[in-house]
Design a protein around this motif. Structure first.
Motif, PDB file in Angstrom:
ATOM      1  N   LYS A  80       0.849  -1.186   0.000  1.00 57.18           N
ATOM      2  CA  LYS A  80       0.000   0.000   0.000  1.00 57.18           C
ATOM      3  C   LYS A  80       0.892   1.247   0.000  1.00 57.18           C
ATOM      4  O   LYS A  80       1.893   1.301   0.701  1.00 57.18           O
ATOM      5  CB  LYS A  80      -0.879  -0.012   1.252  1.00 57.18           C
ATOM      6  N   PRO A 112       1.767   4.768   1.241  1.00 54.38           N
ATOM      7  CA  PRO A 112       1.365   5.533   2.435  1.00 54.38           C
ATOM      8  C   PRO A 112       0.587   6.792   2.047  1.00 54.38           C
ATOM      9  O   PRO A 112       0.898   7.436   1.040  1.00 54.38           O
ATOM     10  CB  PRO A 112       2.693   5.918   3.088  1.00 54.38           C
ATOM     11  N   ASN A 113      -0.402   7.121   2.863  1.00 56.18           N
ATOM     12  CA  ASN A 113      -1.227   8.298   2.567  1.00 56.18           C
ATOM     13  C   ASN A 113      -0.502   9.608   2.857  1.00 56.18           C
ATOM     14  O   ASN A 113      -0.698  10.602   2.173  1.00 56.18           O
ATOM     15  CB  ASN A 113      -2.507   8.257   3.401  1.00 56.18           C
ATOM     16  N   PHE A 114       0.310   9.596   3.925  1.00 55.02           N
ATOM     17  CA  PHE A 114       0.967  10.833   4.339  1.00 55.02           C
ATOM     18  C   PHE A 114       2.476  10.612   4.485  1.00 55.02           C
ATOM     19  O   PHE A 114       2.976  10.523   5.600  1.00 55.02           O
ATOM     20  CB  PHE A 114       0.363  11.323   5.660  1.00 55.02           C
ATOM     21  N   PRO A 115       3.175  10.509   3.349  1.00 50.54           N
ATOM     22  CA  PRO A 115       4.601  10.220   3.413  1.00 50.54           C
ATOM     23  C   PRO A 115       5.385  11.443   3.877  1.00 50.54           C
ATOM     24  O   PRO A 115       4.945  12.583   3.689  1.00 50.54           O
ATOM     25  CB  PRO A 115       4.943   9.880   1.964  1.00 50.54           C
ATOM     26  N   LYS A 116       6.523  11.173   4.489  1.00 50.29           N
ATOM     27  CA  LYS A 116       7.374  12.277   4.921  1.00 50.29           C
ATOM     28  C   LYS A 116       8.619  12.363   4.040  1.00 50.29           C
ATOM     29  O   LYS A 116       9.188  13.425   3.856  1.00 50.29           O
ATOM     30  CB  LYS A 116       7.764  12.066   6.380  1.00 50.29           C
ATOM     31  N   TRP A 159       1.775  18.855  -1.362  1.00 53.23           N
ATOM     32  CA  TRP A 159       2.014  18.418   0.013  1.00 53.23           C
ATOM     33  C   TRP A 159       3.430  18.813   0.430  1.00 53.23           C
ATOM     34  O   TRP A 159       4.329  17.974   0.479  1.00 53.23           O
ATOM     35  CB  TRP A 159       1.839  16.898   0.107  1.00 53.23           C
ATOM     36  N   CYS A 180       6.536  17.223   2.692  1.00 50.83           N
ATOM     37  CA  CYS A 180       7.277  16.021   2.327  1.00 50.83           C
ATOM     38  C   CYS A 180       8.654  16.358   1.752  1.00 50.83           C
ATOM     39  O   CYS A 180       8.812  17.320   1.003  1.00 50.83           O
ATOM     40  CB  CYS A 180       6.439  15.272   1.297  1.00 50.83           C
ATOM     41  N   ASP A 188       9.445   6.531   2.716  1.00 54.87           N
ATOM     42  CA  ASP A 188       8.064   6.063   2.811  1.00 54.87           C
ATOM     43  C   ASP A 188       7.591   5.519   1.471  1.00 54.87           C
ATOM     44  O   ASP A 188       6.835   4.560   1.415  1.00 54.87           O
ATOM     45  CB  ASP A 188       7.142   7.211   3.224  1.00 54.87           C
ATOM     46  N   ILE A 212      -6.914  18.257   2.166  1.00 55.30           N
ATOM     47  CA  ILE A 212      -6.775  17.753   3.539  1.00 55.30           C
ATOM     48  C   ILE A 212      -7.121  18.871   4.524  1.00 55.30           C
ATOM     49  O   ILE A 212      -7.836  18.667   5.509  1.00 55.30           O
ATOM     50  CB  ILE A 212      -5.339  17.244   3.784  1.00 55.30           C
TER      51      ILE A 212
END
Lengths: 414, 73
Positions: free
Chosen positions: A129, A131-135, A159, A162, A193, A264
């Motif tokens: 999967k 990731p929805n909120f990668p850093k 975003w 990131c 991520d 978001i």
């Protein structure tokens, strides 16, 4: 007569009989011209070389074409040739069309695809999967290409929370596949991520490194979720099949890799106002319940609850008073009656009556007194204190006490 | 996977759950007030995280494996 003359239809039919069976399966190489993909999905074109041309058609082509047909493009065609009665044309009916010059590569591609698919490299259940909120997002691509620029600007726009780390690699030519595979492996040490692997659009030869087995295996073995981003929209590379997610362009890959900041933020704002609305509603509902209870008669007129009871109580008290009074009265009457009886009124009478009875009894007792008998001249014999009433009770020599009215004497039986 | 981001995602998810619960309405008043304050905390946590947003940091890993700044020309 004129029997050697054939009608047009007859000659056409004969031509058809000669041509159709003999050209049922032909392979033709040529160049596209007047290429037109109709909205119906049918693809009409003229196939030509320096000296000749042939009308061609591919039915329902849009779903089967693996490239964008353009005039001048060299193609390899598989199909049949038939006579078209109505206008007397013969036409090439195409069943397969591919770009000329990529035949070898295409075969290699098909073989590798089959092999890796069999091995399970494309299996859905191996896919990770994203990731929805990668850093931290890694990118394996060329440092000087448009791809990295597109990815960075897209992530910055969508975003900005990131970080993007580039693992530079050649993306075309002999060494590209090795470098790409190496950088994919190397990227595993950087706590990423998500990893994007790709390049911008180019010819099929340019993109070929993404069809190499070594790249496919590196993507498969990579523990970071991988998005493939090879800039081509019509066909899939092997890398696309192995990757956890396929994006048609580097920009699309960046969009898939990070969430949209504005959305978001809007979602959080919305959740915020939804919270307020919900709690407000809960307050309202509770207030309504409260009001309902408060407005019930009981709370409005609490006395109402007591009034019926009070009436009952009054009633009971009343009855108690009445019944107790009558009871007292009744008993008073009884008492009065008793007080008024003759006996109580004349106690002396009673005493007198009993006194007379007493005297009578005494007289009776007087009559029975033995002393009176003695007075009349009788005597009384006793032996050892017992009265002797029979001669048989006596023996001779026994002492007797004989009592008279005026005393007693001791005697002896002879 | 980064812990911070799990928290952001978890916070967002929890926030959604709480809001849905509150919207469902079938919550005793005391619990609802408690859930609501929790929701407010989560909104703030998420907002704070988004406020951190600056320019995307771009780096490049050189031949020696060192991470250095990367500027798009």
């Amino acid at each position: 007569m004129n029997s050697e003359y054939l009608t047009v239809s007859e000659i056409t039919r004969e031509l058809k009989g000669v041509i159709n069976p003999n050209f049922r399966h032909v392979f033709v190489r040529g160049e596209l011209s007047n290429a037109k993909l109709w909205r119906s999905g049918h693809f009409y074109f003229t196939l030509k070389d320096e000296n000749s041309q042939i009308k061609s058609v591919m039915f329902s082509a849009s779903s089967r074409l693996k490239f964008k047909p353009k005039d001048g493009m060299k193609v390899l065609i598989e199909g049949k040739i038939e006579v078209y009665d109505k206008n007397g044309y013969y036409q090439l009916y195409v069943s397969k069309i591919s770009e000329d010059g990529v035949g070898e590569l295409y075969r290699a591609y098909e073989q590798l695809k089959k092999k890796l698919s069999k091995e399970g490299l494309f299996d859905e259940n191996h896919k990770k999967k994203i990731p929805n909120f990668p850093k931290k997002i890694g990118v394996v691509t060329a440092a000087n290409g448009a791809a990295i620029r597109d990815i960075i600007t897209t992530i910055e726009r969508r975003w900005p929370l990131c970080e993007v780390i580039l693992f530079p690699s050649l993306v075309q030519g002999q060494l590209a596949a090795y470098q790409i595979a190496d950088q994919i492996k190397k990227s595993e040490n950087y706590d990423l991520d998500t990893l994007i692997v790709g390049r911008g659009g180019g010819s099929i030869e340019d993109l070929w490194c993404f069809n190499e087995e070594i790249v496919a295996r590196a993507i498969y073995d990579c523990t970071t979720p991988v998005i493939s981003a090879v800039g081509h929209e019509i066909d899939f590379t092997i890398a696309d099949f192995v990757a956890d997610l396929r994006a048609p362009t580097p920009t699309a890959a960046a969009e898939l890799a990070v969430p949209p900041f504005k959305e978001i933020k809007a979602a959080i704002n919305q959740l915020n106002s939804r919270s307020y609305r919900a709690i407000d509603n809960i307050f309202k509902v509770n207030k309504q319940k409260f009001d309902y209870i408060v407005n019930k008669n009981l709370f409005k007129n609490p006395l109402e609850m007591y009034q019926p009871k009070e009436i009952i109580l009054d009633n009971l008290i009343n009855r108690l008073e009445i019944s107790s009074k009558s009871l007292i009265k009744e008993n008073m009457n009884k008492l009065k009656f008793i007080k008024n009886t003759y006996v109580l009124k004349n106690p002396d009478n009673l005493i007198d009556k009993y006194h007379d009875k007493y005297l009578m009894q005494i007289n009776k007792l007087e009559l029975l007194n033995p002393l009176h008998t003695l007075k009349r001249g009788y005597s009384l014999a006793r032996s050892e204190g017992k009265i002797i009433s029979s001669a048989d009770d006596l023996k001779s020599g026994e002492e007797l006490e004989v009592e008279f009215k005026d005393g007693s004497v001791n005697t002896k039986v002879i | 996977m980064q812990k911070d981001d799990l928290t952001f995602e978890d916070n967002l998810k929890e926030l959604e759950e709480i809001v849905e619960k509150l919207e469902n309405g079938d919550v005793p008043l005391d619990d609802a007030i408690e859930e609501f304050s929790k929701a407010m905390e989560l909104v703030k946590a998420c907002d704070d995280k988004l406020k951190d947003a600056n320019e995307t940091i771009a780096k490049i890993v050189d031949e020696n494996g060192e991470i250095i700044d990367f500027n798009i020309e």
